[in-house]
Design a protein around this motif. Structure first.
Motif, mmCIF file in Angstrom:
data_model
loop_
_atom_site.group_PDB
_atom_site.id
_atom_site.type_symbol
_atom_site.label_atom_id
_atom_site.label_comp_id
_atom_site.label_asym_id
_atom_site.label_seq_id
_atom_site.Cartn_x
_atom_site.Cartn_y
_atom_site.Cartn_z
ATOM 1 N N LEU A 35 37.057 42.462 34.082
ATOM 2 C CA LEU A 35 37.866 41.150 33.953
ATOM 3 C C LEU A 35 37.715 40.852 32.364
ATOM 4 O O LEU A 35 38.762 40.308 31.892
ATOM 5 C CB LEU A 35 37.218 40.072 34.863
ATOM 6 C CG LEU A 35 37.443 39.874 36.155
ATOM 7 C CD1 LEU A 35 36.859 38.605 36.792
ATOM 8 C CD2 LEU A 35 39.033 39.687 36.545
ATOM 9 N N THR A 36 36.887 41.276 31.909
ATOM 10 C CA THR A 36 36.842 40.586 30.389
ATOM 11 C C THR A 36 37.324 41.804 29.659
ATOM 12 O O THR A 36 38.278 41.341 28.516
ATOM 13 C CB THR A 36 35.320 40.584 29.851
ATOM 14 O OG1 THR A 36 34.569 41.940 30.115
ATOM 15 C CG2 THR A 36 34.542 39.468 30.465
ATOM 16 N N MET A 37 37.484 43.013 30.077
ATOM 17 C CA MET A 37 38.171 44.082 29.106
ATOM 18 C C MET A 37 39.792 44.184 29.544
ATOM 19 O O MET A 37 40.545 44.034 28.490
ATOM 20 C CB MET A 37 37.497 45.167 29.333
ATOM 21 C CG MET A 37 36.227 45.296 28.314
ATOM 22 S SD MET A 37 35.666 47.019 28.922
ATOM 23 C CE MET A 37 33.777 46.429 28.970
ATOM 24 N N PHE A 38 39.981 44.337 30.689
ATOM 25 C CA PHE A 38 41.179 44.450 30.919
ATOM 26 C C PHE A 38 42.259 43.205 31.496
ATOM 27 O O PHE A 38 43.297 43.082 31.355
ATOM 28 C CB PHE A 38 41.545 45.398 32.223
ATOM 29 C CG PHE A 38 40.701 46.881 32.113
ATOM 30 C CD1 PHE A 38 41.250 47.643 30.802
ATOM 31 C CD2 PHE A 38 39.689 47.070 32.503
ATOM 32 C CE1 PHE A 38 40.730 48.629 30.651
ATOM 33 C CE2 PHE A 38 39.248 48.163 32.362
ATOM 34 C CZ PHE A 38 39.594 49.243 31.306
ATOM 35 N N GLY A 39 41.175 42.417 31.814
ATOM 36 C CA GLY A 39 42.110 40.843 32.369
ATOM 37 C C GLY A 39 41.962 39.965 31.284
ATOM 38 O O GLY A 39 42.762 38.926 31.273
ATOM 39 N N HIS A 40 41.171 40.234 30.291
ATOM 40 C CA HIS A 40 41.172 39.228 29.072
ATOM 41 C C HIS A 40 40.622 37.732 29.494
ATOM 42 O O HIS A 40 41.176 36.857 28.984
ATOM 43 C CB HIS A 40 42.320 39.011 28.241
ATOM 44 C CG HIS A 40 42.876 40.584 27.455
ATOM 45 N ND1 HIS A 40 41.735 41.052 26.629
ATOM 46 C CD2 HIS A 40 43.747 41.362 27.662
ATOM 47 C CE1 HIS A 40 42.590 42.032 26.070
ATOM 48 N NE2 HIS A 40 43.600 42.300 26.900
ATOM 49 N N VAL A 41 40.002 37.863 30.734
ATOM 50 C CA VAL A 41 39.204 36.617 31.094
ATOM 51 C C VAL A 41 37.935 36.347 30.122
ATOM 52 O O VAL A 41 37.142 37.334 29.778
ATOM 53 C CB VAL A 41 38.610 36.828 32.384
ATOM 54 C CG1 VAL A 41 37.880 35.908 33.061
ATOM 55 C CG2 VAL A 41 40.125 37.073 33.384
ATOM 56 N N ASP A 42 37.518 35.059 29.746
ATOM 57 C CA ASP A 42 36.282 35.051 28.920
ATOM 58 C C ASP A 42 35.274 35.070 29.869
ATOM 59 O O ASP A 42 35.174 35.074 31.220
ATOM 60 C CB ASP A 42 36.377 33.494 28.331
ATOM 61 C CG ASP A 42 35.719 32.692 29.146
ATOM 62 O OD1 ASP A 42 34.624 32.213 29.057
ATOM 63 O OD2 ASP A 42 36.364 31.819 30.086
ATOM 64 N N ILE A 43 33.907 35.598 29.063
ATOM 65 C CA ILE A 43 32.910 36.291 30.043
ATOM 66 C C ILE A 43 32.402 35.074 31.063
ATOM 67 O O ILE A 43 31.832 35.584 32.155
ATOM 68 C CB ILE A 43 31.971 36.945 28.966
ATOM 69 C CG1 ILE A 43 30.705 37.514 30.048
ATOM 70 C CG2 ILE A 43 31.175 35.849 28.200
ATOM 71 C CD1 ILE A 43 30.150 38.573 29.171
ATOM 72 N N ARG A 44 32.147 33.957 30.571
ATOM 73 C CA ARG A 44 31.902 33.075 31.521
ATOM 74 C C ARG A 44 32.793 32.607 32.904
ATOM 75 O O ARG A 44 32.020 32.547 34.143
ATOM 76 C CB ARG A 44 31.644 31.653 31.102
ATOM 77 C CG ARG A 44 30.409 31.652 29.809
ATOM 78 C CD ARG A 44 30.038 30.332 29.399
ATOM 79 N NE ARG A 44 29.460 30.656 28.025
ATOM 80 C CZ ARG A 44 28.123 31.279 27.561
ATOM 81 N NH1 ARG A 44 27.545 31.593 28.925
ATOM 82 N NH2 ARG A 44 27.667 31.333 26.545
ATOM 83 N N SER A 45 34.160 32.773 32.867
ATOM 84 C CA SER A 45 34.792 32.695 34.189
ATOM 85 C C SER A 45 34.706 34.042 34.788
ATOM 86 O O SER A 45 34.721 34.171 36.039
ATOM 87 C CB SER A 45 36.376 32.438 33.517
ATOM 88 O OG SER A 45 36.204 31.423 32.944
ATOM 89 N N ALA A 46 34.344 35.187 33.952
ATOM 90 C CA ALA A 46 34.215 36.419 34.734
ATOM 91 C C ALA A 46 32.976 36.242 35.628
ATOM 92 O O ALA A 46 32.903 36.814 36.803
ATOM 93 C CB ALA A 46 34.013 37.426 33.783
ATOM 94 N N ILE A 47 31.888 35.871 35.126
ATOM 95 C CA ILE A 47 30.722 35.759 35.455
ATOM 96 C C ILE A 47 30.861 34.777 36.775
ATOM 97 O O ILE A 47 30.353 35.125 37.736
ATOM 98 C CB ILE A 47 29.603 35.317 34.450
ATOM 99 C CG1 ILE A 47 29.210 36.315 33.621
ATOM 100 C CG2 ILE A 47 28.290 34.924 35.290
ATOM 101 C CD1 ILE A 47 28.153 35.892 32.736
ATOM 102 N N GLY A 48 31.466 33.816 36.639
ATOM 103 C CA GLY A 48 31.720 32.894 37.625
ATOM 104 C C GLY A 48 32.533 33.313 38.811
ATOM 105 O O GLY A 48 32.186 33.148 40.030
ATOM 106 N N ALA A 49 33.363 34.160 38.610
ATOM 107 C CA ALA A 49 34.549 35.023 39.625
ATOM 108 C C ALA A 49 33.450 35.966 40.159
ATOM 109 O O ALA A 49 33.409 35.984 41.501
ATOM 110 C CB ALA A 49 35.600 35.397 38.999
ATOM 111 N N SER A 50 32.736 36.666 39.439
ATOM 112 C CA SER A 50 31.873 37.603 40.076
ATOM 113 C C SER A 50 30.811 37.206 40.759
ATOM 114 O O SER A 50 30.391 37.716 42.028
ATOM 115 C CB SER A 50 31.312 38.666 38.832
ATOM 116 O OG SER A 50 30.483 39.584 39.186
#
Lengths: 286, 103
Positions: A35-50
């Motif tokens: 998500l952070t590398m290919f989706g350019h989602v910021d890491i906190r939203s990526a952690i939340g989704a994860s």
């Protein structure tokens, strides 16, 4: 968020969770880097989704282990007091730790996973099981599980519980901090400290993951880390991926995939280290 | 096999059932939300709200599982394990509280 992005995220999370599911890992370990590398989602939203997808994975895959009597539910609830306490500490820390540190810790966990995947797991059916010399009446944690290969029940004891609890606290902390299931930490802790048969460790760890994740997911939901369209796609992808992954796992031989995974994990780790040392290289990580 | 191993099977199949049904329910709600969000002008519940409800269901599911375990342990007079379940519940609620306070 447009439809194209959602479809892309859904496809990405499906792929990531199928990958995880194939090796019996929670999907989180792939979802955050992807998500952070290919989706350019910021890491906190990526952690939340994860963290949501981790709950989804754990809940959707728990039933067969429970029915097969591999999960030790009493041990799980005792260890969960430690994992949730760890998760709580993780939530407190999460707001204060800079994104670059999170990337770095994540890279370390990825390397640890790769190393674990390379190490041969001992065959539980061949592991010597010590005969039960006395009944444990103080702790009713000892149990038995049906081993299909041997066609009989195998009794096991739970050893060194306090040490196990401490490791579980650490696993819970990392789980909340990075939004992963941290089965990668729980399973070896249960293997080596509590001396459980590997199948029981995996099943019980998987069972505990959802409760551990719930302790941090609540806080992240309220804090706004959980962005609905992202987390929803990822959670759904995880459920589908976990189901598909289990099917695929049964039909493909293990060793080659294992090697492929090690390569993928090391590559992702390298990317995370890059992000850690040059966080402004990625969008939205400031 | 001793008679002691018979009892847990009931707990386990109950938990398995709850987790299965819950997973399906939450997934269906999320799918509905994703479908809703395809339409640009939807009235009240918007796609995002429905998806959030589905996510909420996923977060509630493990909490429900712990509540269920506590109930079973109390019924079986397994008070130590019931207490452990209560501690887990308290910690999870503390997590929500921290989230609200640190918002």
């Amino acid at each position: 968020m447009n439809t194209g992005t959602e479809l892309w995220l859904f496809a990405v999370s499906l792929g990531a969770s199928a990958l995880g599911g194939m090796l019996g890992m929670a999907s989180g370990i792939f979802i955050v880097p992807v998500l952070t590398m290919f989706g350019h989602v910021d890491i906190r939203s990526a952690i939340g989704a994860s963290i949501v997808s981790v709950i989804a994975c754990s809940c959707s895959s728990a039933a067969p282990f429970l029915k097969g009597r591999l999960t030790n539910v009493r041990l799980a609830i005792v260890l969960e007091t430690a994992t949730t306490a760890g998760a709580l500490s993780g939530v407190l820390l999460a707001g204060t730790i800079p994104a670059s540190y999170l990337f770095f810790i994540f890279g370390m966990i990825l390397l640890l996973s790769a190393q674990q995947m390379l190490a041969k797991r001992r065959d539980p059916a061949l592991a010597p099981t010590q005969p039960l010399t006395g009944r444990s009446t103080t702790r009713r944690l000892d149990s038995s599980y049906p081993d299909r290969a041997l066609g009989r029940d195998i009794a096991y004891r739970v050893e060194r519980l306090p040490m196990g609890m401490m490791l579980m606290y650490g696993a819970g902390l990392i789980s909340a901090l990075l939004g992963i299931g941290s089965g990668v930490l729980k399973v070896p802790a249960m293997d080596t400290t509590l001396r459980l048969p590997i199948k029981v460790s995996s099943a019980t760890s998987n069972f505990m993951i959802s409760v551990t994740a719930a302790a941090s997911a609540g806080a992240y939901l309220v804090r706004g880390y959980i962005v609905a369209p992202i987390a929803g796609s990822v959670a759904l992808g995880s459920v589908v991926g976990a189901i598909l992954g289990a099917r695929v796992l049964m039909s493909i031989s293990n060793d080659r995939i294992r090697l492929l995974f090690v390569v993928v994990l090391v590559a992702l780790a390298a990317q995370m280290f890059l992000a850690a040392f040059g966080a402004d290289f990625f969008r939205g990580t400031a | 096999m001793s008679s002691r191993t018979v009892k847990p099977v009931r707990i386990e199949s109950l938990l398995a059932g709850v987790l299965n049904v819950g997973t399906w329910l939450a997934s269906v709600v999320i799918v509905a939300g994703l479908v809703l969000s395809l339409f640009k002008r939807t009235p009240f519940p918007t796609g995002a709200q429905v998806i959030t409800a589905g996510i909420g269901l996923f977060i509630l599911l493990p909490i429900l599982r712990v509540i269920l375990m506590r109930t079973i342990f109390v019924k079986e007079r397994d008070y130590k394990f019931a207490a452990a379940a209560a501690v887990v519940l308290l910690i999870i609620f503390a997590g929500f509280a921290i989230g609200i306070l640190s918002k």
